[in-house]
Scaffold this active site. Structure first.
Site, PDB file in Angstrom:
ATOM      1  N   CYS A 111       2.661  21.859  32.846  1.00 47.25           N
ATOM      2  CA  CYS A 111       3.044  23.163  33.415  1.00 47.25           C
ATOM      3  C   CYS A 111       3.627  24.105  32.358  1.00 47.25           C
ATOM      4  O   CYS A 111       3.732  25.308  32.593  1.00 47.25           O
ATOM      5  CB  CYS A 111       4.025  22.972  34.567  1.00 47.25           C
ATOM      6  N   HIS A 115       7.870  29.347  35.814  1.00 40.14           N
ATOM      7  CA  HIS A 115       6.777  28.508  36.314  1.00 40.14           C
ATOM      8  C   HIS A 115       6.982  28.321  37.822  1.00 40.14           C
ATOM      9  O   HIS A 115       8.077  27.968  38.274  1.00 40.14           O
ATOM     10  CB  HIS A 115       6.813  27.160  35.597  1.00 40.14           C
ATOM     11  N   ASN A 129       1.643  25.487  43.253  1.00 41.49           N
ATOM     12  CA  ASN A 129       1.888  25.183  41.840  1.00 41.49           C
ATOM     13  C   ASN A 129       0.532  25.029  41.146  1.00 41.49           C
ATOM     14  O   ASN A 129      -0.181  24.063  41.392  1.00 41.49           O
ATOM     15  CB  ASN A 129       2.710  23.893  41.756  1.00 41.49           C
TER      16      ASN A 129
HETATM   17  N1  ACO Z   1       5.095  16.258  54.868  1.00 46.95           N
HETATM   18  C1  ACO Z   1       6.023  15.667  55.645  1.00 46.95           C
HETATM   19  N2  ACO Z   1       6.910  14.774  55.196  1.00 46.95           N
HETATM   20  C2  ACO Z   1       6.853  14.480  53.885  1.00 46.95           C
HETATM   21  C3  ACO Z   1       5.932  15.078  53.011  1.00 46.95           C
HETATM   22  C4  ACO Z   1       5.026  15.983  53.563  1.00 46.95           C
HETATM   23  N3  ACO Z   1       4.094  16.612  52.817  1.00 46.95           N
HETATM   24  N4  ACO Z   1       6.147  14.601  51.780  1.00 46.95           N
HETATM   25  C5  ACO Z   1       7.167  13.742  51.866  1.00 46.95           C
HETATM   26  N5  ACO Z   1       7.604  13.664  53.128  1.00 46.95           N
HETATM   27  C6  ACO Z   1       8.690  12.853  53.670  1.00 46.95           C
HETATM   28  C7  ACO Z   1       8.997  11.652  52.807  1.00 46.95           C
HETATM   29  O1  ACO Z   1       8.128  10.587  53.119  1.00 46.95           O
HETATM   30  C8  ACO Z   1      10.414  11.365  53.173  1.00 46.95           C
HETATM   31  O2  ACO Z   1      10.430  10.663  54.389  1.00 46.95           O
HETATM   32  P1  ACO Z   1      11.479   9.473  54.624  1.00 46.95           P
HETATM   33  O3  ACO Z   1      12.837  10.106  54.533  1.00 46.95           O
HETATM   34  O4  ACO Z   1      11.111   8.977  55.990  1.00 46.95           O
HETATM   35  O5  ACO Z   1      11.225   8.508  53.533  1.00 46.95           O
HETATM   36  C9  ACO Z   1      11.025  12.736  53.431  1.00 46.95           C
HETATM   37  O6  ACO Z   1       9.887  13.622  53.647  1.00 46.95           O
HETATM   38  C10 ACO Z   1      11.823  13.272  52.277  1.00 46.95           C
HETATM   39  O7  ACO Z   1      11.104  13.051  51.072  1.00 46.95           O
HETATM   40  P2  ACO Z   1      11.636  13.497  49.690  1.00 46.95           P
HETATM   41  O8  ACO Z   1      10.636  13.123  48.624  1.00 46.95           O
HETATM   42  O9  ACO Z   1      13.041  13.054  49.530  1.00 46.95           O
HETATM   43  O10 ACO Z   1      11.595  15.080  49.901  1.00 46.95           O
HETATM   44  P3  ACO Z   1      12.219  16.176  48.996  1.00 46.95           P
HETATM   45  O11 ACO Z   1      13.182  16.962  49.752  1.00 46.95           O
HETATM   46  O12 ACO Z   1      12.621  15.625  47.661  1.00 46.95           O
HETATM   47  O13 ACO Z   1      10.957  17.113  48.756  1.00 46.95           O
HETATM   48  C11 ACO Z   1       9.413  17.576  46.996  1.00 46.95           C
HETATM   49  C12 ACO Z   1       9.816  16.601  48.089  1.00 46.95           C
HETATM   50  C13 ACO Z   1       9.039  18.890  47.630  1.00 46.95           C
HETATM   51  C14 ACO Z   1       8.215  17.022  46.220  1.00 46.95           C
HETATM   52  C15 ACO Z   1      10.642  17.737  46.046  1.00 46.95           C
HETATM   53  O14 ACO Z   1      11.067  16.504  45.556  1.00 46.95           O
HETATM   54  C16 ACO Z   1      10.372  18.638  44.912  1.00 46.95           C
HETATM   55  O15 ACO Z   1      10.282  19.825  45.092  1.00 46.95           O
HETATM   56  N6  ACO Z   1      10.248  18.075  43.686  1.00 46.95           N
HETATM   57  C17 ACO Z   1       9.947  18.835  42.526  1.00 46.95           C
HETATM   58  C18 ACO Z   1       8.654  18.375  42.077  1.00 46.95           C
HETATM   59  C19 ACO Z   1       7.690  19.471  41.815  1.00 46.95           C
HETATM   60  O16 ACO Z   1       7.720  20.594  42.273  1.00 46.95           O
HETATM   61  N7  ACO Z   1       6.768  19.061  41.038  1.00 46.95           N
HETATM   62  C20 ACO Z   1       5.718  19.913  40.645  1.00 46.95           C
HETATM   63  C21 ACO Z   1       5.218  19.479  39.351  1.00 46.95           C
HETATM   64  S1  ACO Z   1       6.492  19.558  38.174  1.00 46.95           S
HETATM   65  C22 ACO Z   1       6.697  21.087  37.908  1.00 46.95           C
HETATM   66  O17 ACO Z   1       5.797  21.864  38.104  1.00 46.95           O
HETATM   67  C23 ACO Z   1       7.958  21.506  37.434  1.00 46.95           C
END
Ligand code: ACO
Length: 326
Positions: free
Chosen positions: A113, A253, A283
């Site tokens: 990214c 980004h 993204n």
């Molecule tokens: N729909 C519904 N539920 C979901 C989904 C979905 N698409 N994805 C995950 N869940 C569930 C999980 O299974 C989990 O359930 P559980 O509690 O029963 O186990 C619950 O939602 C919470 O999951 P988390 O992974 O803790 O959710 P979080 O609040 O961390 O959000 C996310 C996930 C959006 C990926 C977050 O971690 C994030 O924004 N991370 C940054 C990563 C990113 O943006 N990466 C992009 C590439 S890197 C970059 O560009 C910088």
């Protein structure tokens, strides 16, 4: 002193739009969850047969048109991408052929990214050293082909796009003020694509269990991304004797809205200083910054003399910032 300056911007997104509601139909997720956790409502997806070089070429043509630069004037083409047409040769070479840029060198930069800002820094260095006059810099990705569409933790985040800029040699105080690159490869498995490189060759097992697709530990990436983007932004401002108040537009980004908001707050920026379009494109990795820059530029959001802060974080880990006066 030679100053590298952006003289044209362009972008291109594929026609097909995939909304959260569309994704609900084939995955255990929902629009509300995706919007609340990521700020994303829809993303664009490349058509069958459409390649990263096709997106890159269209974005490039638009940037060249704005800058009034013809293909044979370009000295160098640098493409930031992790989803090139082939493992090698470089997608930049395909773009070079598409454009007929017969006087240009061409190579790709792999910094996920942060790829566009890494590519931009190569262009800036070449121009400031007096070794290039006009450089085409592109960020282009088809992430939709390296995500596992059965993995709700990742596939909802990504989209396909390309953005491009023309960087030219100029003088005076308008242009790129500084570029800053950082990396930490000690935690690369928090965000990476396991296959297919020399470490994990194609195998029946990998194809069956889909273990070659992009993998991410979202929570961990979130924390490091905010910390790193805020830190490199402050380094860029300090290097130029500026503070957050001096920034007219912050173009980060576009990873997801929560990362953007947390980063902006840590830097000390107000909402109106931050450019956001992640809601419409998701993204798009190396393409997010040039896509947002082109959108802001064409919408008249950037005026001559404005201070822009570009800031990225991605797989590797890599992170980078660029400060410029428009
Ligand atoms: N729909 C519904 N539920 C979901 C989904 C979905 N698409 N994805 C995950 N869940 C569930 C999980 O299974 C989990 O359930 P559980 O509690 O029963 O186990 C619950 O939602 C919470 O999951 P988390 O992974 O803790 O959710 P979080 O609040 O961390 O959000 C996310 C996930 C959006 C990926 C977050 O971690 C994030 O924004 N991370 C940054 C990563 C990113 O943006 N990466 C992009 C590439 S890197 C970059 O560009 C910088």
């Amino acid at each position: 002193m030679i100053r590298a300056r952006i003289t044209g911007t362009g972008s291109y997104v594929p026609e097909k739009v995939l909304t959260n509601l569309d994704i609900e139909k084939f995955l255990d997720t929902n629009d509300e969850w995706i919007r609340a956790r990521t700020g994303i409502s829809e993303r664009h997806i490349a058509a069958d047969g459409e390649q990263t070089s096709d997106l890159a070429t269209r974005a490039a043509e638009r940037a060249m048109e704005m800058a009034g630069v013809s293909a044979d004037e370009i000295d160098l083409i640098v493409v930031g991408t992790i989803t090139g047409d082939y493992p090698w040769p470089a997608t930049a070479c395909v773009v070079q052929a598409n454009l007929g840029a017969k006087n240009a060198g061409a190579f790709d930069v792999s910094a996920a990214c942060s790829g566009f800002l890494y590519a931009l820094s190569c262009a800036v260095d070449r121009v400031e050293a007096g070794r290039a006059q006009k450089v085409l810099v592109i960020g282009a990705e088809i992430l939709s082909r390296i995500v596992n569409w059965e993995d709700r933790n990742t596939c909802i985040l990504f989209g396909d796009a390309a953005g491009a800029v023309i960087v030219e040699a100029g003088e005076g105080d308008r242009g790129i003020l500084s570029t800053h690159l950082h990396a930490d490869g000690t935690q690369l498995e928090l965000l990476y694509q396991p296959g297919f490189g020399t470490k994990n060759l194609p195998s029946v097992e990998a194809l069956k269990d889909k273990s070659y697709f992009l993998e991410m530990q979202g929570n961990e990436v979130f924390k490091v991304a905010v910390r790193s983007m805020a830190s490199v932004a402050k380094i860029a401002l300090e290097a130029n004797g500026m503070t957050a108040e001096d920034v007219d537009l912050f173009i980060p980004h576009q990873a997801n809205i929560r990362i953007l908001n947390a980063t902006a707050k840590k830097i000390g920026l107000k909402d109106e200083q931050v450019y956001i379009n992640v809601d419409r494109f998701g993204n798009t990795s190396g393409a997010t910054i040039p896509l947002a820059l082109d959108e802001a530029n064409r919408a008249g959001r950037i005026k001559e003399g404005d201070i822009l802060l570009l800031d990225a974080f991605g797989g590797g880990f890599t992170w980078a910032a660029t400060l410029l006066r428009w």
